[in-house]
Design a protein around this motif. Structure first.
Motif, PDB file in Angstrom:
ATOM      1  N   ASP A  20      34.321  57.706  50.479  1.00  0.00           N
ATOM      2  CA  ASP A  20      34.904  56.678  49.626  1.00  0.00           C
ATOM      3  C   ASP A  20      33.980  56.421  48.433  1.00  0.00           C
TER       4      ASP A  20
ATOM      5  N   ALA B 156      37.563  47.677  53.808  1.00  0.00           N
ATOM      6  CA  ALA B 156      36.775  48.835  53.390  1.00  0.00           C
ATOM      7  C   ALA B 156      35.615  48.359  52.516  1.00  0.00           C
TER       8      ALA B 156
ATOM      9  N   ARG C 253      33.454  54.440  54.753  1.00  0.00           N
ATOM     10  CA  ARG C 253      33.758  55.861  54.870  1.00  0.00           C
ATOM     11  C   ARG C 253      32.874  56.637  53.904  1.00  0.00           C
TER      12      ARG C 253
ATOM     13  N   GLN D 234      31.654  49.583  50.574  1.00  0.00           N
ATOM     14  CA  GLN D 234      30.662  50.586  50.210  1.00  0.00           C
ATOM     15  C   GLN D 234      29.246  50.080  50.460  1.00  0.00           C
TER      16      GLN D 234
ATOM     17  N   TRP E 206      42.186  46.733  53.379  1.00  0.00           N
ATOM     18  CA  TRP E 206      42.702  48.101  53.347  1.00  0.00           C
ATOM     19  C   TRP E 206      43.963  48.300  54.181  1.00  0.00           C
TER      20      TRP E 206
END
Length: 281
Positions: free
Chosen positions: A213, A164, A210, A166, A223
């Motif tokens: 998130d 995961a 996501r 960002q 993750w």
């Protein structure tokens, strides 16, 4: 220079609980058990990689490190180890790419059940350079024994591991340009975000952003995992009989696949099962 994924490490508080959980999940027994520096390990090896469960026992450097990062409950997917056939060349590449590798170390492990030994050479990239995901690189002297099946419908291997992020652009630069993994998919959708697949041997490192998130933009996170099974219905029935909470079998997002979600029975690691039913999957 990365040949594939060698193993992932799951840290947990109680090794015997972890072994029982993953033996039920995989329908396979651990293939290797060992101890070192206050830590006890059990390794499940499937066709294309291994899972190393690690827990603290007593006191020691490894035990202290594990306890420092364990969550209050459950377990954590702590690190990923890539396999290479040339650890010296891999080290030079990591150094050139400013991933600040540790010196190459030679390691030996002895199986507590059989007395057999395995040896390997490894290095680790600096975690601040790999966006918070602990990454090791290993040249193994010989293949690990495969975990024997102890029940019906055992897991076959890993299909993909999920990271995961960002910051998809920086994550893509790390796994693609710097580590040299081949990007197989780059897709965005307003509902589920930005998805990238990087080939790693015969499995996939999936990097996902996501939209909902709110994690640290500068740190990625291991993750979850998706496992290959031959018959999703048979595996689901086996797990239900073992009182594992699983979803119904449903069509996967990718054509020619069927998937099952696990709601427990994984020590808290997000887990999906996938059956490939089509030829182009």
């Amino acid at each position: 220079m990365i040949a594939g994924l060698d193993h992932v490490v799951i840290l947990l508080e109680d090794l015997e609980v972890g072994i029982a959980t993953y033996q039920t999940l995989f329908a396979r027994a651990p293939a290797w058990r060992s101890t070192s520096d206050g830590a006890a390990m059990a390794i499940f090896t499937v066709a294309n990689m291994s899972v190393e469960l690690m827990a603290p026992v007593g006191h020691g450097p490894a035990a202290d490190r594990i306890r420092a990062v364990l969550p209050e409950q459950g377990a954590t997917l702590a690190s990923i180890c890539f396999r290479t056939g040339d650890i010296a060349g891999m080290h030079r590449r990591l150094d050139r790419l400013a991933l600040k590798p540790d010196p190459i170390a030679e390691v030996e492990s002895r199986d507590t059940e059989t007395g057999a030994t395995l040896s390997w050479k490894r290095t680790r990239a600096a975690t601040d350079a790999t966006r918070g995901v602990r990454q090791f690189f290993l040249e193994l002297s010989d293949e690990r024994p495969v975990s024997p099946a102890v029940g019906d419908a055992p897991f076959l291997g890993l299909d993909h591991i999920v990271v995961a992020t960002q910051d998809p652009e920086r994550a893509a630069a790390l796994y693609g340009a710097r580590l040299g993994l081949d990007m197989a998919l780059d897709r965005s959708n307003p509902e589920w975000g930005h998805l990238m697949f990087f080939r790693c041997g015969d499995l996939i490192v999936e990097v996902v952003h996501r939209p909902d998130d709110k994690a640290d933009k500068n740190r990625d996170k291991l993750w979850g995992m998706t496992w290959r099974v031959a018959d999703a219905d048979a595996v689901r029935e086996r797990l239900l009989a073992a009182h594992v909470n699983v979803s119904e079998v449903r069509s996967g997002r990718k054509p020619g696949t069927r998937v099952v979600s696990l709601r427990d029975g994984t020590c808290g690691i997000p887990t999906l099962l996938i059956e490939r039913t089509g030829k182009d999957v």
